[in-house]
Scaffold this motif. Structure first.
Motif, PDB file in Angstrom:
ATOM      1  N   UNK A  50      14.293 -30.653 -21.872  1.00  0.00           N
ATOM      2  CA  UNK A  50      14.323 -30.787 -23.515  1.00  0.00           C
ATOM      3  C   UNK A  50      15.207 -31.705 -24.031  1.00  0.00           C
ATOM      4  N   UNK A  51      16.429 -31.893 -23.620  1.00  0.00           N
ATOM      5  CA  UNK A  51      17.398 -32.868 -24.144  1.00  0.00           C
ATOM      6  C   UNK A  51      16.964 -34.371 -23.742  1.00  0.00           C
ATOM      7  N   UNK A  52      16.364 -34.390 -22.675  1.00  0.00           N
ATOM      8  CA  UNK A  52      15.742 -35.822 -22.110  1.00  0.00           C
ATOM      9  C   UNK A  52      14.673 -36.076 -22.922  1.00  0.00           C
ATOM     10  N   UNK A  53      13.662 -35.366 -23.223  1.00  0.00           N
ATOM     11  CA  UNK A  53      12.350 -35.704 -23.949  1.00  0.00           C
ATOM     12  C   UNK A  53      12.687 -35.896 -25.320  1.00  0.00           C
ATOM     13  N   UNK A  54      13.679 -35.160 -25.956  1.00  0.00           N
ATOM     14  CA  UNK A  54      14.003 -35.511 -27.232  1.00  0.00           C
ATOM     15  C   UNK A  54      14.565 -36.863 -27.361  1.00  0.00           C
ATOM     16  N   UNK A  55      15.003 -37.502 -26.681  1.00  0.00           N
ATOM     17  CA  UNK A  55      15.258 -38.979 -26.797  1.00  0.00           C
ATOM     18  C   UNK A  55      14.422 -39.790 -26.406  1.00  0.00           C
ATOM     19  N   UNK A  56      13.107 -39.453 -25.658  1.00  0.00           N
ATOM     20  CA  UNK A  56      11.871 -40.000 -25.530  1.00  0.00           C
ATOM     21  C   UNK A  56      12.325 -41.417 -24.919  1.00  0.00           C
ATOM     22  N   UNK A  57      12.132 -42.481 -25.680  1.00  0.00           N
ATOM     23  CA  UNK A  57      12.112 -44.068 -24.920  1.00  0.00           C
ATOM     24  C   UNK A  57      13.777 -44.259 -25.195  1.00  0.00           C
ATOM     25  N   UNK A  58      14.315 -44.641 -23.853  1.00  0.00           N
ATOM     26  CA  UNK A  58      15.606 -45.212 -23.828  1.00  0.00           C
ATOM     27  C   UNK A  58      15.728 -46.582 -23.843  1.00  0.00           C
ATOM     28  N   UNK A  59      16.186 -47.452 -24.855  1.00  0.00           N
ATOM     29  CA  UNK A  59      16.173 -48.874 -24.757  1.00  0.00           C
ATOM     30  C   UNK A  59      17.581 -49.179 -24.163  1.00  0.00           C
ATOM     31  N   UNK A  60      17.669 -49.586 -22.895  1.00  0.00           N
ATOM     32  CA  UNK A  60      18.947 -50.015 -22.236  1.00  0.00           C
ATOM     33  C   UNK A  60      19.193 -51.411 -22.211  1.00  0.00           C
ATOM     34  N   UNK A  61      18.509 -52.328 -22.434  1.00  0.00           N
ATOM     35  CA  UNK A  61      18.953 -53.626 -22.426  1.00  0.00           C
ATOM     36  C   UNK A  61      18.107 -54.412 -23.586  1.00  0.00           C
ATOM     37  N   UNK A  62      18.794 -55.295 -24.323  1.00  0.00           N
ATOM     38  CA  UNK A  62      18.320 -56.019 -25.371  1.00  0.00           C
ATOM     39  C   UNK A  62      18.732 -57.706 -24.901  1.00  0.00           C
ATOM     40  N   UNK A  63      17.826 -58.497 -24.988  1.00  0.00           N
ATOM     41  CA  UNK A  63      18.083 -59.822 -24.564  1.00  0.00           C
ATOM     42  C   UNK A  63      17.219 -60.811 -25.453  1.00  0.00           C
ATOM     43  N   UNK A  64      17.564 -62.042 -25.186  1.00  0.00           N
ATOM     44  CA  UNK A  64      16.812 -63.155 -25.904  1.00  0.00           C
ATOM     45  C   UNK A  64      16.208 -63.995 -24.818  1.00  0.00           C
ATOM     46  N   UNK A  65      15.164 -64.919 -25.495  1.00  0.00           N
ATOM     47  CA  UNK A  65      14.463 -65.704 -24.426  1.00  0.00           C
ATOM     48  C   UNK A  65      14.085 -66.925 -25.305  1.00  0.00           C
ATOM     49  N   UNK A  66      14.000 -68.075 -24.467  1.00  0.00           N
ATOM     50  CA  UNK A  66      13.870 -69.254 -24.911  1.00  0.00           C
ATOM     51  C   UNK A  66      12.747 -70.090 -23.837  1.00  0.00           C
ATOM     52  N   UNK A  67      11.581 -70.629 -24.364  1.00  0.00           N
ATOM     53  CA  UNK A  67      10.872 -71.238 -23.126  1.00  0.00           C
ATOM     54  C   UNK A  67      10.168 -72.459 -23.916  1.00  0.00           C
ATOM     55  N   UNK A  68      10.269 -73.756 -23.109  1.00  0.00           N
ATOM     56  CA  UNK A  68       9.568 -74.956 -23.380  1.00  0.00           C
ATOM     57  C   UNK A  68       8.512 -75.155 -22.359  1.00  0.00           C
ATOM     58  N   UNK A  69       7.415 -75.608 -22.983  1.00  0.00           N
ATOM     59  CA  UNK A  69       6.147 -75.590 -22.194  1.00  0.00           C
ATOM     60  C   UNK A  69       5.473 -76.863 -22.657  1.00  0.00           C
ATOM     61  N   UNK A  70       5.074 -77.589 -21.577  1.00  0.00           N
ATOM     62  CA  UNK A  70       4.586 -78.873 -21.982  1.00  0.00           C
ATOM     63  C   UNK A  70       3.165 -79.160 -21.251  1.00  0.00           C
TER      64      UNK A  70
END
Length: 207
Positions: A50-70
Motif C-alpha cells: 500500500x505504501x509503494x502503490x500510494x507513491x505510484x510513479x517514482x521519478x528518480x532522474x531528471x536530465x537535459x538533452x540537446x541534439x543537432x541534426x543536419x
C-alpha cells in the motif's frame, strides 16, 4: 526515643522509595521487548504494498538533452556544382529539451515482496523513460535553399520536430549510464522511504 523512632521511619520510607524506583525500572525493561514485538508485527506485505502503490510513479532522474541534426536534400545530382546548387536544400536543426526517468511502483505485486525478520526484500520494476519535453517553439532550423527549392512549410517543420523527438528518445533509451544512474537513485530513495516504517532495519532489492 523520639529521635530513634524518626530514624526508623526515615529508613522505612527510604527503603520503600528505593524498592518502588527499581520496580519501575524493571517494568520498563520488561516492556521494551513487547513494544519491539508490536513494531515487528506491523511489518507485513500488505502494508508495504500500500505504501509503494500510494507513491505510484517514482521519478528518480531528471536530465537535459540537446541534439543537432543536419541533412541535405538534392534535387539534382549532375556533377555540375552550379546546377546542383539550384536544387539543393541543406538544413541544420537544433533542439533542446528535458526528460525524466523513473519506475512504476504500482507494478509491484505481493509476490515481489519478501519479509525476513526486520529485513524487507523488494523486486523492483525496470526503470523507464517517463517524459520527454522537446518544445516545438524552441527548435531552431538553419537552412540554405537553392532558388528552385521552397522554404519549409509549417507542416514540414512539424514532421522534422516529430523525427527529432524520435531520434532523441532512441538516444536516451540506448544510454546505459542514464539507466544505471536512474536505478541507483531509485534504490537510494526507496531504501530511506521504507526504512521509515517501524521495525524495519534493512531494505534490499532484487530484479
Amino acid at each position: 526515643m523520639k529521635k530513634r523512632r524518626r530514624l526508623i521511619l526515615f529508613f522505612i520510607a527510604l527503603t520503600i522509595a528505593v524498592t518502588t524506583y527499581f520496580n519501575l525500572i524493571q517494568n520498563r525493561l520488561e516492556a521494551q521487548p513487547i513494544v519491539q514485538k508490536q513494531f515487528q508485527q506491523t511489518i507485513n506485505v500488505k502494508t508495504i504494498l500500500n505504501k509503494l502503490h500510494k507513491r505510484a510513479t517514482l521519478i528518480s532522474l531528471e536530465g537535459s538533452v540537446s541534439k543537432t541534426y543536419g541533412q541535405t536534400d538534392d534535387m539534382f545530382n549532375t556533377g555540375w556544382n552550379w546546377i546542383d546548387k539550384l536544387g539543393n536544400k541543406q538544413y541544420i536543426i537544433k533542439a533542446k529539451g528535458k526528460f525524466t526517468m523513473g519506475m512504476d511502483l504500482s507494478q509491484i505485486t505481493q509476490d515481489d515482496i519478501l519479509i525476513a525478520g526486520s529485513t524487507i526484500i523488494v523486486k523492483l520494476p525496470e526503470v523507464k523513460l517517463q517524459t520527454l519535453e522537446l518544445p516545438y517553439e524552441k527548435m531552431t532550423i538553419h537552412n540554405e535553399d537553392g532558388i528552385l527549392r521552397k522554404e519549409f512549410t509549417q507542416k514540414e517543420i512539424k514532421l522534422i520536430h516529430t523525427e527529432m523527438t524520435s531520434i532523441i528518445m532512441k538516444d536516451i533509451k540506448s544510454d546505459k549510464d542514464i539507466y544505471v544512474n536512474a536505478t541507483e537513485d531509485a534504490k537510494k530513495f526507496l531504501r530511506i522511504f521504507l526504512m521509515l516504517m517501524p521495525g524495519v532495519d534493512e531494505v534490499k532489492f532484487s530484479y
